[in-house]
Design an enzyme around this catalytic site. Structure first.
Site, PDB file in Angstrom:
ATOM      1  N   HIS A 512       1.333  -1.059  -0.121  1.00 47.44           N
ATOM      2  CA  HIS A 512      -0.042  -0.036  -0.150  1.00 47.44           C
ATOM      3  C   HIS A 512       0.631   1.463   0.142  1.00 47.44           C
ATOM      4  O   HIS A 512       0.336   1.892  -1.091  1.00 47.44           O
ATOM      5  CB  HIS A 512      -0.669  -0.262   0.973  1.00 47.44           C
ATOM      6  CG  HIS A 512      -1.682   1.400   1.323  1.00 47.44           C
ATOM      7  ND1 HIS A 512      -3.354   1.428   1.606  1.00 47.44           N
ATOM      8  CD2 HIS A 512      -1.301   2.375   1.952  1.00 47.44           C
ATOM      9  CE1 HIS A 512      -3.434   2.418   1.448  1.00 47.44           C
ATOM     10  NE2 HIS A 512      -2.791   4.078   1.766  1.00 47.44           N
ATOM     11  N   GLU A 513       1.735   1.541   0.582  1.00 46.56           N
ATOM     12  CA  GLU A 513       2.622   2.832   1.053  1.00 46.56           C
ATOM     13  C   GLU A 513       3.931   2.624  -0.060  1.00 46.56           C
ATOM     14  O   GLU A 513       3.291   3.819  -0.823  1.00 46.56           O
ATOM     15  CB  GLU A 513       3.225   2.287   2.418  1.00 46.56           C
ATOM     16  CG  GLU A 513       2.887   2.465   3.784  1.00 46.56           C
ATOM     17  CD  GLU A 513       1.657   3.850   3.736  1.00 46.56           C
ATOM     18  OE1 GLU A 513       1.830   4.365   3.199  1.00 46.56           O
ATOM     19  OE2 GLU A 513       0.671   3.300   4.199  1.00 46.56           O
ATOM     20  N   HIS A 516       1.478   4.757  -2.611  1.00 48.76           N
ATOM     21  CA  HIS A 516       1.950   5.862  -2.882  1.00 48.76           C
ATOM     22  C   HIS A 516       3.453   6.528  -2.979  1.00 48.76           C
ATOM     23  O   HIS A 516       3.259   7.051  -4.187  1.00 48.76           O
ATOM     24  CB  HIS A 516       2.083   6.713  -1.058  1.00 48.76           C
ATOM     25  CG  HIS A 516       0.740   6.291  -0.751  1.00 48.76           C
ATOM     26  ND1 HIS A 516      -0.423   7.203  -1.083  1.00 48.76           N
ATOM     27  CD2 HIS A 516       0.128   6.150   0.155  1.00 48.76           C
ATOM     28  CE1 HIS A 516      -1.672   7.042   0.027  1.00 48.76           C
ATOM     29  NE2 HIS A 516      -1.165   6.398   0.604  1.00 48.76           N
ATOM     30  N   HIS A 519       3.223   6.890  -6.879  1.00 49.81           N
ATOM     31  CA  HIS A 519       2.964   7.494  -7.294  1.00 49.81           C
ATOM     32  C   HIS A 519       3.822   9.330  -7.101  1.00 49.81           C
ATOM     33  O   HIS A 519       3.505  10.206  -7.696  1.00 49.81           O
ATOM     34  CB  HIS A 519       1.585   8.325  -5.775  1.00 49.81           C
ATOM     35  CG  HIS A 519       0.606   9.424  -6.953  1.00 49.81           C
ATOM     36  ND1 HIS A 519      -0.737   9.352  -6.223  1.00 49.81           N
ATOM     37  CD2 HIS A 519       0.308  10.078  -7.500  1.00 49.81           C
ATOM     38  CE1 HIS A 519      -1.008   9.892  -7.118  1.00 49.81           C
ATOM     39  NE2 HIS A 519      -0.794  10.511  -8.152  1.00 49.81           N
TER      40      HIS A 519
END
Length: 724
Positions: A512-513, A516, A519
Site C-alpha cells: 500500500h505505502e 503512494h 505516485h
C-alpha cells in the site's frame, strides 16, 4: 535644561548599547547560519538531506532564515511596478521558498518518525512560526490582488500546467479567506494559529498516551497462544520501555489490536482492549477531548466565516465527492449492504465461541475467564480459530513466508519492475536519520535515475503510530528536481540476527505505502505545486490501494512468499487456503471503517453551537453511530474520536471517507488490469502515463475515465471485492 540634556545622553547611550548588542546578536546568528548544514547545498545526490551533519538545533534558525528568504521573494513580487502576469507573479511565487520547503519537509518528517525531545522542543516554536508566515502570505492583500489580476485576465488564455497552476494558486488564496472583509480576515488568522497549536498538542499527546497504555505482563504463562517470536518481541519491547515487568504488549494506533487474535488468556485480552479504547478518553493519564472539541468548534467557525454551513462542506469543495450529500449517499449504500452481513457474521462467531467454551472443563472456564457472551476483545481470537478450522491454517503458518526483506525486494520491487520497468539498487552512502533505514536508487527501464527511495519500517518510541509516505523533495522539471520519497511503517523488528516476519496485513501495508511512493516517484510534472501526490484526498489513496492488488497475484506472490529458512515457495495448498480466506468474515473491516468515517463526518457537520463539550463527547460518539446504524459493540470504529489522528492531527478532517471512495477507484483499476494483463508493461505504462505521472495537472475524474473507460466509478465492484 541640564536635566533634559542628561536624559538625552542616557538615551543615546542606551541606544548605542542596544545597537551594539543587536550587532553582536546578528553576528552570532550569521555565524550560526554559516555553520548550519541545513542552509548549505547538500553534496549528496539530488540534494538529499545529509543526516550525518544535521543537528537538532539546526532546524529553528534554518527555518527562520528560510522564512526571511521567501518573505523577501514575495516582497519582490509585490513591489514589481509592472502589470501582473503569469510569469512575474504566479511563476515567481511557484519558484519562491525552495529552501523553506526543503528544510520544513525534513523537519516534519522527523516530527512524525523520530520525535526526540530536541525535535519536540523545536516544534513548539516552529509550528506557530510557520502558521504565522502562512497567514502572512495568504492574507497579504497586495500580493493577492496581483494573483487575482492574473486569474481574471489570463486564466482563459493559458493552457496545460500553466493554467492548472494559476487555478490552484488562486483557489488556495480564496479558500484560505483572501476575499473576506478585514475583520473576518483577522479572525481567520487567529483561528489558524489556534488550530495549529491545538493540532500540535493533540499530536504530541497521542504517542505519549500510546506508550502510557502499554500493557505490562509479569508471567510468561499469560502470553499463552503467542509464538516464540512474539514472546521474544514482548520481552524486547519491555526492555526498551523501562522494564517495569519482564514482558509488555505495545498498543498500536487502531482500536482493535492484532495480538488479540492469538492471546489465550481472556483477562489479558480484556486488559489489552481496554488499554486501547481508553488510552486518551480521560479515564487514565491522558484526555484529548478538551483539545478535540476546541478544534471542532474552531473549524466550524472557520467554515461559517467562509460562508459554508459546516466544515465538511468547506473541506469537500475541492474533492471528487464535492459535497456532504454525495458522501452520505455513498456511505449509506455501503452501510445497507454491510449490515445484514455483519449481523450474520457476528452470530456465527458467537455460536462458534459457545461451542468452544462448552468443550472446556469448569476449571478451564474459570482459569481463562471464558463465557458464552462474545465481547469485542474476543472477536479477533475466535475469528482466527474459526478461520483455522475452516481453512486449516493460521497466521503463524504463513508468517515464515513473509520475510520483510523478501516482500520488499522479491515482491514490491519485482512487481514494479514487471509492470513499470523499474529497477532498484541499494545505496550505502546516503545518510539516514535512523540506522535501521535503507535507501535505494530508483532506475527507469532505460537506466536513467528517477528517484531516491527511503524505507523506515520499524517501530520505536519516538515514532507515531501508523504507516505513511511522504517526500523530502518532490519531482519538478521546472526546478530540475528528482523526487526523494520515503515510506514509514511500524513493524516490530526481529531480534538481532533474525529476519523480521510479517503478517499478511503488514505485507499489504508495505504494498500500500509503496503505491503512494510510486505516485511520487513516477511523477512527470513541470511544477512542484502540482506534482506527485498533490491531488485531492479522495483520489490520493487510489494508487496505494490499487498497488495492494499485486501482493496476491500468483506470479508476484510466489516470487516473494518464500520460507525464510529454506527459500522454498509457500506450498500451493497453503497459498490457496490463505488467499481464499482473504474475505473471511469481511464485514468487520468494512464496518470499522464505516464507523470511523461516519464519526469524522458527524464532527465536521456541526455548527459551532452544536459542538458538544468535552464531557459530552463520548455520548455524542454513541449517538452518531446509533442514528446511522453503526453502534455495534462487536465492531467498534477503527479509530475512536479521542485517538483519531487522521482527522485531529492529520489532514483528513471530513476526509476519512476517501479511503473507501478511492478504494472503489482502485478496484475498478485492478479489474481493468486483470482484464488486460495485470503484469504487462503495456497496461502498466498506460497507467503510469495517464495517471501516476500526472499529479494534479488535469481533472481527476477525467484521467480516471481516460484510463478505465468508465464514465463514473462502479461502486458495486467494491462490494464484490469485499465479499459483500
Amino acid at each position: 535644561m541640564k536635566q533634559n540634556l542628561k536624559n538625552v545622553m542616557i538615551a543615546v547611550g542606551l541606544v548605542c548599547t542596544a545597537l551594539t548588542g543587536q550587532a553582536q546578536t546578528s553576528k552570532a546568528h550569521s555565524a550560526q547560519i554559516v555553520s548550519n548544514s541545513l542552509m548549505k547545498q547538500s553534496t549528496l545526490p539530488f540534494n538529499a538531506p545529509d543526516f550525518s551533519k544535521i543537528k537538532g538545533n539546526d532546524y529553528l534558525p534554518a527555518i527562520r532564515t528560510a522564512i526571511d528568504e521567501q518573505r523577501a521573494e514575495i516582497k519582490k513580487i509585490t513591489d514589481n511596478k509592472q502589470k501582473p502576469t503569469f510569469t512575474n507573479t504566479i511563476l515567481a511565487y511557484e519558484r519562491s521558498g525552495k529552501n523553506l520547503e526543503r528544510i520544513s519537509n525534513i523537519f516534519y518528517a522527523l516530527v512524525s518518525a523520530d520525535k526526540t525531545p530536541e525535535i519536540e522542543k523545536a516544534q513548539g516554536t516552529i509550528v506557530p512560526l510557520m502558521t504565522d508566515f502562512e497567514n502572512e502570505i495568504k492574507f497579504n492583500q497586495k500580493f493577492f490582488q496581483r494573483v487575482k489580476y492574473v486569474y481574471d485576465h489570463e486564466y482563459t488564455k493559458l493552457t496545460g500546467e500553466d493554467k492548472k497552476l494559476l487555478e490552484v494558486v488562486y483557489k488556495s488564496f480564496t479558500h484560505a479567506g483572501a476575499l473576506l472583509p478585514k475583520e473576518k480576515m483577522a479572525r481567520m488568522q487567529e483561528i489558524n494559529k489556534e488550530l495549529a497549536t491545538l493540532q500540535q498538542e493533540f499530536g504530541d499527546m497521542l504517542p505519549k498516551a500510546g506508550n502510557e497504555a502499554t500493557v505490562w505482563v509479569n508471567d510468561i504463562k499469560e502470553l499463552s497462544g503467542l509464538s516464540e517470536a512474539d514472546i521474544a518481541q514482548c520481552k524486547k519491547d519491555a526492555e526498551s520501555r523501562g522494564g517495569k515487568a519482564p514482558y509488555c504488549i505495545v498498543i498500536t494506533n487502531t482500536t482493535q489490536q492484532p495480538i488479540l487474535a492469538s492471546l489465550d488468556n481472556r483477562n489479558l485480552r480484556e486488559r489489552v482492549y481496554n488499554a486501547s479504547i481508553h488510552r486518551t478518553d480521560g479515564t487514565g493519564a491522558y484526555n484529548t477531548f478538551p483539545i478535540i472539541v476546541k478544534i471542532a468548534r474552531l473549524r466550524a467557525e472557520k467554515a461559517q466565516l467562509m460562508g459554508y454551513k459546516n466544515y465538511a462542506s468547506y473541506s469537500l469543495e475541492n474533492t471528487m465527492a464535492k459535497n456532504t450529500d454525495n458522501v452520505y449517499a455513498f456511505l449509506r449504500q455501503m452501510i445497507e449492504a454491510y449490515q445484514p452481513k455483519s449481523e450474520a457474521q457476528t452470530k456465527a462467531i458467537e455460536e462458534y465461541m459457545n461451542r468452544q467454551v462448552n468443550k472446556l472443563t469448569s476449571e478451564q472456564v474459570n482459569a481463562s475467564n471464558s463465557s458464552t457472551s462474545l465481547q469485542p476483545y474476543d472477536r479477533f481470537y475466535y475469528s482466527a480459530k474459526m478461520k483455522k478450522d475452516q481453512y486449516s491454517f493460521s497466521d503463524d503458518d504463513v508468517k515464515p513466508y513473509f520475510n520483510l526483506d523478501s516482500v520488499l525486494v522479491n515482491g514490491i520491487f519485482y512487481a514494479a519492475h514487471r509492470v513499470y520497468g523499474l529497477s532498484f539498487r541499494e545505496r550505502k552512502d546516503i545518510p539516514t536519520y535512523n540506522k535501521d533505514m535503507k535507501v535505494f536508487d530508483v532506475l527507469d527501464a532505460d537506466g536513467k535515475q528517477l528517484a531516491l527511495f527511503y524505507c523506515d519500517y520499524f517501530r520505536r518510541p519516538t515514532k507515531r503510530g501508523g504507516a505513511w509516505m511522504s517526500a523530502f523533495l518532490k519531482q519538478s522539471s521546472d526546478r530540475n528536481q528528482k523526487p526523494l520519497i520515503y515510506n514509514v511503517c511500524n513493524f516490530a523488528k526481529a531480534p538481532e540476527g533474525q529476519p523480521t516476519l510479517l503478517t499478511w496485513d503488514e505485507t499489504q501495508t508495505m504494498f500500500h505505502e509503496f503505491g503512494h511512493a510510486l505516485h511520487g516517484m513516477l511523477s512527470n510534472c513541470k511544477y512542484n505545486t502540482l506534482s506527485g501526490t498533490a491531488v485531492s484526498r479522495d483520489f490520493v489513496e487510489m494508487p496505494s490501494q490499487f498497488n495492494e492488488s499485486f501482493a496476491s497475484i500468483p506470479e508476484v506472490f510466489n516470487h516473494y512468499a518464500r520460507h525464510y529458512k529454506t527459500n522454498e515457495p509457500m506450498p500451493d495448498a497453503l497459498r490457496e487456503k490463505m488467499l481464499g480466506s482473504l474475505n473471511f468474515l469481511s464485514a468487520y473491516s468494512l464496518g470499522e471503517n464505516l464507523a470511523a468515517t461516519c464519526l469524522d463526518m458527524a464532527w465536521h457537520c456541526l455548527s459551532p453551537s452544536e459542538v458538544p463539550t468535552a464531557q459530552e463527547a463520548p455520548e455524542f460518539e454513541k449517538k452518531v453511530l446509533s442514528e446511522i446504524g453503526l453502534l455495534n459493540n462487536q465492531i467498534p470504529p477503527r479509530y475512536s474520536t479521542s485517538y483519531f489522528n487522521h482527522i485531529w492531527g492529520g489532514g483528513y478532517a471530513a476526509g476519512y471517507y476517501s479511503y473507501l471512495w478511492s478504494e472503489v477507484l482502485a478496484v475498478n483499476i485492478a479489474d481493468y488490469f486483470a482484464e488486460h494483463g495485470a503484469l504487462t508493461r503495456k497496461v502498466g505504462d498506460d497507467f503510469r502515463q495517464k495517471i501516476l505521472s500526472r499529479g494534479n495537472t488535469q481533472d481527476l475524474m477525467t484521467i480516471f475515465s481516460d484510463f478505465t473507460g468508465l464514465k463514473a466509478p462502479n461502486t458495486k465492484a467494491l462490494l464484490k471485492a469485499r465479499g459483500m
